[in-house]
Write a protein that holds these residues in place. Structure first.
Motif, PDB file in Angstrom:
ATOM      1  N   SER A  25       0.835  -1.201   0.000  1.00 33.58           N
ATOM      2  CA  SER A  25       0.000   0.000   0.000  1.00 33.58           C
ATOM      3  C   SER A  25       0.872   1.254   0.000  1.00 33.58           C
ATOM      4  N   GLU A  26       0.236   2.388  -0.285  1.00 31.04           N
ATOM      5  CA  GLU A  26       0.933   3.669  -0.243  1.00 31.04           C
ATOM      6  C   GLU A  26       1.317   4.008   1.198  1.00 31.04           C
ATOM      7  N   GLY A  34      19.538  10.628   0.425  1.00 31.97           N
ATOM      8  CA  GLY A  34      18.507  10.419  -0.584  1.00 31.97           C
ATOM      9  C   GLY A  34      18.814   9.253  -1.497  1.00 31.97           C
ATOM     10  N   TYR A  35      20.092   9.068  -1.805  1.00 35.30           N
ATOM     11  CA  TYR A  35      20.484   7.944  -2.647  1.00 35.30           C
ATOM     12  C   TYR A  35      20.464   6.633  -1.852  1.00 35.30           C
ATOM     13  N   SER A  36      20.837   6.709  -0.571  1.00 37.33           N
ATOM     14  CA  SER A  36      20.945   5.502   0.251  1.00 37.33           C
ATOM     15  C   SER A  36      19.594   4.839   0.476  1.00 37.33           C
ATOM     16  N   LEU A  84      12.937   6.741  -1.549  1.00 34.14           N
ATOM     17  CA  LEU A  84      11.510   6.615  -1.251  1.00 34.14           C
ATOM     18  C   LEU A  84      10.694   6.672  -2.537  1.00 34.14           C
ATOM     19  N   PRO A  85       9.554   5.960  -2.571  1.00 40.06           N
ATOM     20  CA  PRO A  85       8.714   5.987  -3.779  1.00 40.06           C
ATOM     21  C   PRO A  85       8.021   7.328  -3.947  1.00 40.06           C
ATOM     22  N   LEU A  86       7.931   7.789  -5.179  1.00 37.23           N
ATOM     23  CA  LEU A  86       7.213   9.024  -5.463  1.00 37.23           C
ATOM     24  C   LEU A  86       5.718   8.781  -5.241  1.00 37.23           C
ATOM     25  N   PRO A  87       5.037   9.631  -4.468  1.00 33.14           N
ATOM     26  CA  PRO A  87       3.607   9.419  -4.215  1.00 33.14           C
ATOM     27  C   PRO A  87       2.797   9.364  -5.509  1.00 33.14           C
ATOM     28  N   ARG A  91       2.242  16.758  -3.154  1.00 32.04           N
ATOM     29  CA  ARG A  91       2.877  15.466  -2.843  1.00 32.04           C
ATOM     30  C   ARG A  91       4.339  15.453  -3.292  1.00 32.04           C
ATOM     31  N   GLY A  92       4.957  16.638  -3.281  1.00 35.26           N
ATOM     32  CA  GLY A  92       6.359  16.732  -3.655  1.00 35.26           C
ATOM     33  C   GLY A  92       7.303  16.299  -2.555  1.00 35.26           C
ATOM     34  N   HIS A  93       6.805  16.225  -1.330  1.00 37.19           N
ATOM     35  CA  HIS A  93       7.585  15.750  -0.190  1.00 37.19           C
ATOM     36  C   HIS A  93       6.644  15.108   0.814  1.00 37.19           C
ATOM     37  N   TYR A  94       7.171  14.126   1.530  1.00 32.95           N
ATOM     38  CA  TYR A  94       6.452  13.588   2.679  1.00 32.95           C
ATOM     39  C   TYR A  94       6.636  14.534   3.862  1.00 32.95           C
TER      40      TYR A  94
END
Length: 280
Positions: free
Chosen positions: A93-94, A162-164, A167-170, A232-235
């Motif tokens: 799920s998201e 960020g590389y390590s 996260l999935p893009l919403p 939704r550009g950032h969590y």
């Protein structure tokens, strides 16, 4: 031989009565001789554990004058209960994000109004340009490189993290060709460079007593955060850590300046210019 020992978060006593001033827990309190004993090495040690000397008046004092750590102590207990009882989000799920829940209506508005989304993205990009201009200006024009060093630290560490963990893009992400990074290209989600850069600039402004400008940047930073959640550009966690990252790397840059100033004995403070250049 001194019998002073440090007792944190206690009332300050002058021997006859309790001083009503707030005590930060870092001053020495003279203990009675029977509270201490001399060890084999000639040092003085406490004969009682610290908590055995606490009284109800101490507890009331701490609750009154140290309510902030008390609040967070209650938060620790609360979220311990939440963590042990909360059902985790299923793997397919998201991710659950409370900021996304709070900005559902904004997301629907922007999704149905592409022109409005583009306008807000353009304004946000202008704000990013303002941040960048100020941070670079402090170094090139004012000779104060702390903000620039801080930004270099921050963006490099952001790239590593960020590389390590990518996260999935919403699924509801609303991109724009004029958003930063310009061109609607891929980007790292964790953590928010938008927010961290704003914090770095704002902290520098406060050091220079540019308080109105700092307040303006803080307000724009809040509006930027709401927009990033709405698109939704950032969590939410990206934005929260972005605030902490700005503060952290500003502090590290300050420590770096202090260290290098002492190492090179710069009478006029830290500089990225060599001493020979300063003399010439």
């Amino acid at each position: 031989m001194s019998t002073n020992t440090v007792v944190p978060l206690r009332r300050r006593s002058n021997g006859n009565h309790t001083n009503g001033e707030a005590f930060n827990g870092m001053e020495n309190i003279v203990k009675k001789p029977d509270d201490c004993y001399t060890n084999g090495n000639g040092g003085v040690e406490r004969s009682k554990a610290s908590f055995l000397t606490w009284t109800m008046r101490d507890a009331v004092y701490v609750a009154r004058y140290h309510w902030i750590p008390c609040f967070f102590a209650v938060g620790v207990l609360f979220f311990m209960g939440v963590e042990y009882t909360l059902q985790m989000v299923p793997a397919k799920s998201e991710p659950f994000d409370i900021g996304f829940v709070a900005t559902r209506s904004l997301n629907r508005v922007l999704a149905s109004s592409p022109d409005l989304n583009t306008l807000l993205a353009a304004l946000n990009t202008v704000f990013v340009a303002m941040q960048t201009t100020y941070i670079v200006w402090t170094w090139l024009m004012e000779g104060r490189p702390r903000a620039t060093i801080s930004a270099c630290f921050m963006f490099t560490c952001r790239g590593i993290l960020g590389y390590s963990t990518q996260l999935p893009l919403p699924q509801d992400f609303l991109g724009s060709g004029v958003d930063f990074p310009v061109g609607n290209v891929s980007f790292f989600l964790f953590y928010s460079g938008h927010v961290a850069g704003s914090m770095i600039a704002s902290l520098d402004m406060r050091r220079m007593q540019r308080l109105r400008l700092a307040m303006l940047f803080d307000i724009l930073n809040i509006l930027q955060s709401i927009r990033l959640l709405g698109t939704r550009g950032h969590y939410t966690i990206d934005l929260a850590v972005g605030v902490g990252a700005g503060i952290l790397f500003d502090s590290l840059a300050g420590k770096y300046e202090e260290m290098m100033s002492k190492r090179h004995n710069l009478a006029n403070g830290f500089s990225l210019i060599s001493k020979d250049s300063l003399v010439n």
